[in-house]
Design a protein around this motif. Structure first.
Motif, PDB file in Angstrom:
ATOM      1  N   LYS A 164       0.708  -1.656   0.090  1.00 57.01           N
ATOM      2  CA  LYS A 164       0.261   0.023   0.289  1.00 57.01           C
ATOM      3  C   LYS A 164       0.628   1.388  -0.189  1.00 57.01           C
ATOM      4  CE  LYS A 164      -1.571  -2.357   4.090  1.00 57.01           C
ATOM      5  NZ  LYS A 164      -2.613  -2.405   4.906  1.00 57.01           N
ATOM      6  N   THR A 165       0.009   2.510  -0.473  1.00 55.46           N
ATOM      7  CA  THR A 165       0.832   4.065  -0.296  1.00 55.46           C
ATOM      8  C   THR A 165       1.021   3.973   1.307  1.00 55.46           C
ATOM      9  OG1 THR A 165       0.669   3.803  -2.985  1.00 55.46           O
ATOM     10  CG2 THR A 165       1.314   5.902  -1.086  1.00 55.46           C
ATOM     11  N   CYS A 166       2.112   4.833   1.567  1.00 58.97           N
ATOM     12  CA  CYS A 166       1.804   5.237   3.074  1.00 58.97           C
ATOM     13  C   CYS A 166       1.293   6.679   3.081  1.00 58.97           C
ATOM     14  CB  CYS A 166       3.959   5.481   3.170  1.00 58.97           C
ATOM     15  SG  CYS A 166       3.508   6.215   4.902  1.00 58.97           S
ATOM     16  N   SER A 167       0.522   6.367   4.118  1.00 60.67           N
ATOM     17  CA  SER A 167      -0.651   8.780   3.812  1.00 60.67           C
ATOM     18  C   SER A 167       0.542   8.963   4.211  1.00 60.67           C
ATOM     19  CB  SER A 167      -1.808   7.783   5.094  1.00 60.67           C
ATOM     20  OG  SER A 167      -1.475   7.922   6.214  1.00 60.67           O
ATOM     21  N   LEU A 168       1.570   9.140   5.205  1.00 67.11           N
ATOM     22  CA  LEU A 168       2.720  10.064   4.784  1.00 67.11           C
ATOM     23  C   LEU A 168       3.574  10.332   3.956  1.00 67.11           C
ATOM     24  CD1 LEU A 168       3.287   9.207   8.813  1.00 67.11           C
ATOM     25  CD2 LEU A 168       1.705  11.025   8.230  1.00 67.11           C
ATOM     26  N   CYS A 169       4.242  10.060   3.375  1.00 65.86           N
ATOM     27  CA  CYS A 169       5.365   9.531   2.717  1.00 65.86           C
ATOM     28  C   CYS A 169       5.362   9.357   1.799  1.00 65.86           C
ATOM     29  CB  CYS A 169       6.584   9.410   3.187  1.00 65.86           C
ATOM     30  SG  CYS A 169       6.456   7.360   3.144  1.00 65.86           S
ATOM     31  N   PHE A 170       4.022   8.495   1.161  1.00 60.40           N
ATOM     32  CA  PHE A 170       3.745   7.981  -0.333  1.00 60.40           C
ATOM     33  C   PHE A 170       4.613   6.781  -0.483  1.00 60.40           C
ATOM     34  CE2 PHE A 170       1.944  12.377   0.886  1.00 60.40           C
ATOM     35  CZ  PHE A 170       0.453  11.388   0.659  1.00 60.40           C
ATOM     36  N   ASN A 171       5.526   6.363   0.505  1.00 56.69           N
ATOM     37  CA  ASN A 171       6.023   5.579  -0.748  1.00 56.69           C
ATOM     38  C   ASN A 171       5.986   4.650  -0.388  1.00 56.69           C
ATOM     39  OD1 ASN A 171       8.750   3.320  -0.725  1.00 56.69           O
ATOM     40  ND2 ASN A 171       9.296   3.335   1.277  1.00 56.69           N
ATOM     41  N   ASN A 226       3.170  -1.790   5.409  1.00 58.62           N
ATOM     42  CA  ASN A 226       2.505  -1.296   5.902  1.00 58.62           C
ATOM     43  C   ASN A 226       2.045   0.159   6.191  1.00 58.62           C
ATOM     44  OD1 ASN A 226       2.310  -3.650   7.856  1.00 58.62           O
ATOM     45  ND2 ASN A 226       4.389  -3.139   8.030  1.00 58.62           N
ATOM     46  N   ASP A 227       0.970   0.974   7.076  1.00 56.11           N
ATOM     47  CA  ASP A 227       0.884   1.911   6.544  1.00 56.11           C
ATOM     48  C   ASP A 227       0.440   3.030   8.110  1.00 56.11           C
ATOM     49  OD1 ASP A 227      -0.133   4.584   6.208  1.00 56.11           O
ATOM     50  OD2 ASP A 227      -2.183   4.863   5.290  1.00 56.11           O
ATOM     51  N   PRO A 228       1.035   3.366   8.240  1.00 60.95           N
ATOM     52  CA  PRO A 228       1.874   4.095   7.491  1.00 60.95           C
ATOM     53  C   PRO A 228       3.658   3.459   7.974  1.00 60.95           C
ATOM     54  CG  PRO A 228       1.732   5.174  10.190  1.00 60.95           C
ATOM     55  CD  PRO A 228       1.211   3.956   9.743  1.00 60.95           C
ATOM     56  N   CYS A 229       4.569   3.228   6.958  1.00 60.11           N
ATOM     57  CA  CYS A 229       5.180   2.824   6.379  1.00 60.11           C
ATOM     58  C   CYS A 229       6.821   2.596   7.335  1.00 60.11           C
ATOM     59  CB  CYS A 229       6.345   3.442   4.608  1.00 60.11           C
ATOM     60  SG  CYS A 229       7.130   4.734   5.265  1.00 60.11           S
ATOM     61  N   PHE A 230       7.432   1.601   7.175  1.00 62.46           N
ATOM     62  CA  PHE A 230       8.222   1.020   8.497  1.00 62.46           C
ATOM     63  C   PHE A 230       9.306   2.353   8.555  1.00 62.46           C
ATOM     64  CE2 PHE A 230      11.944   0.314   6.139  1.00 62.46           C
ATOM     65  CZ  PHE A 230      11.343   0.106   4.647  1.00 62.46           C
TER      66      PHE A 230
END
Lengths: 201, 201
Positions: B55-62, B66-70
């Motif tokens: 999925k796309t991290c909702s904070l950094c868009f990496n 998981n969301d947020p990303c690691f």
């Protein structure tokens, strides 16, 4: 370094392919993140079905959907000629030319003592029974490499020593300069072969 | 030309990838005919799961599992720094270096008027709300290309005009000669940037 497992898995799958290094594997994987899921599913299906939905032709050992393959079973092919190639991909290339109308025989490799590949690992002996059915010419089209030449030599000797070769013409594909080549840059061996293989003009 | 459909399908799937032409697509497909079915299945699974299990991290868009990303959720990262990159692949490359311990922000592209990509198509405005949480430095690491430079310029102007940029330092990655380069072969623009960006020795 931590990276999402599904991404890592695909990068590793691409890296296993010949000629694809870590950088290219990464580039392809991140490119695929932007394509529609349908394209990914199609690609995925094609991979899993590649081997399950194809078989080896029991006559010529080409890879095909049916056995015998569409070339062996076609009434339009000239059944007096058999062209021996190393790999199924060679058939694809020759068929693109469209100039050859005979049958094929795929060895699935070449004799290579360094890699412990002997004639018993190839479909060399499967060729003999095919020669009984009115075959007049056997064209040996293995690659003009050291292994390809050695395999061609071995194959022609084996066949000539057998009763099946009575009246059979065994030929080897022509050697010389490729179309568009420059004599200035040609290697000595190629030039030598071009002189040996000269024809009346 | 007739060719087994499962083979044709896979060749076409490979041809759709960037930098892979018809010849390479054929070579890869015929190579895969020789690998075990398990390897094909793994490859196939990785493809179909690439997007469904990320999925796309909702904070950094990496792109992450998981969301947020690691990176966003790691307590070890320096949350006072944000590095802006064009693509998720850039994070992979920077993380390999291991010298940067801050957070990231992925734009997912650059401003490109020729391809009708404006700032509204990128994650540029999503950056503003992130600057409230004690961020002290914004490092713009878009590529040193025409589009990357234009995007960097646009981004820094936008942010400087907003109240969120109070006390924020905006930096651009250094320009100059890459390690191992030869001044003799460097282009004028790179040399110009290397002189402009000279540091005390």
């Amino acid at each position: 370094m931590k990276i999402a497992k599904p991404i890592q898995n695909l990068i590793e799958a691409f890296e296993k392919l010949p000629g694809i290094g870590p950088k290219t594997a990464q580039r392809l994987t991140f490119y695929l993140l932007h394509v529609p899921q349908t394209q990914l599913d199609e690609f995925s299906q094609s991979l899993s079905k590649l081997k399950t939905e194809t078989k080896t032709c029991s006559l010529c050992f080409n890879i095909s959907q049916n056995d015998p393959c569409f070339i062996c079973s076609s009434p339009q092919r000239d059944k007096t000629k058999i062209c021996v190639v190393e790999q199924p991909l060679d058939i694809l290339t020759l068929e693109r030319g469209g100039f050859y109308k005979g049958l094929y025989h795929v060895l699935h490799g070449v004799i290579n003592p360094l890699e412990n590949i002997g004639p018993e690992h190839l479909h060399i002996y499967d060729l003999l029974p095919r020669l009984n059915n009115g075959v007049k010419e056997l064209i040996i089209a293995t690659n003009p490499t050291m292994e390809g030449e050695a395999t061609a030599m071995y194959l022609s000797r084996q066949i000539k020593s057998k009763p099946e070769s009575n009246g059979l013409i065994i030929t080897r594909i022509g050697r010389g300069l490729p179309t568009g080549a420059d004599i200035e840059y040609a290697d000595e061996l190629t030039l030598n072969k071009a002189f040996e293989g000269r024809v009346n003009f």
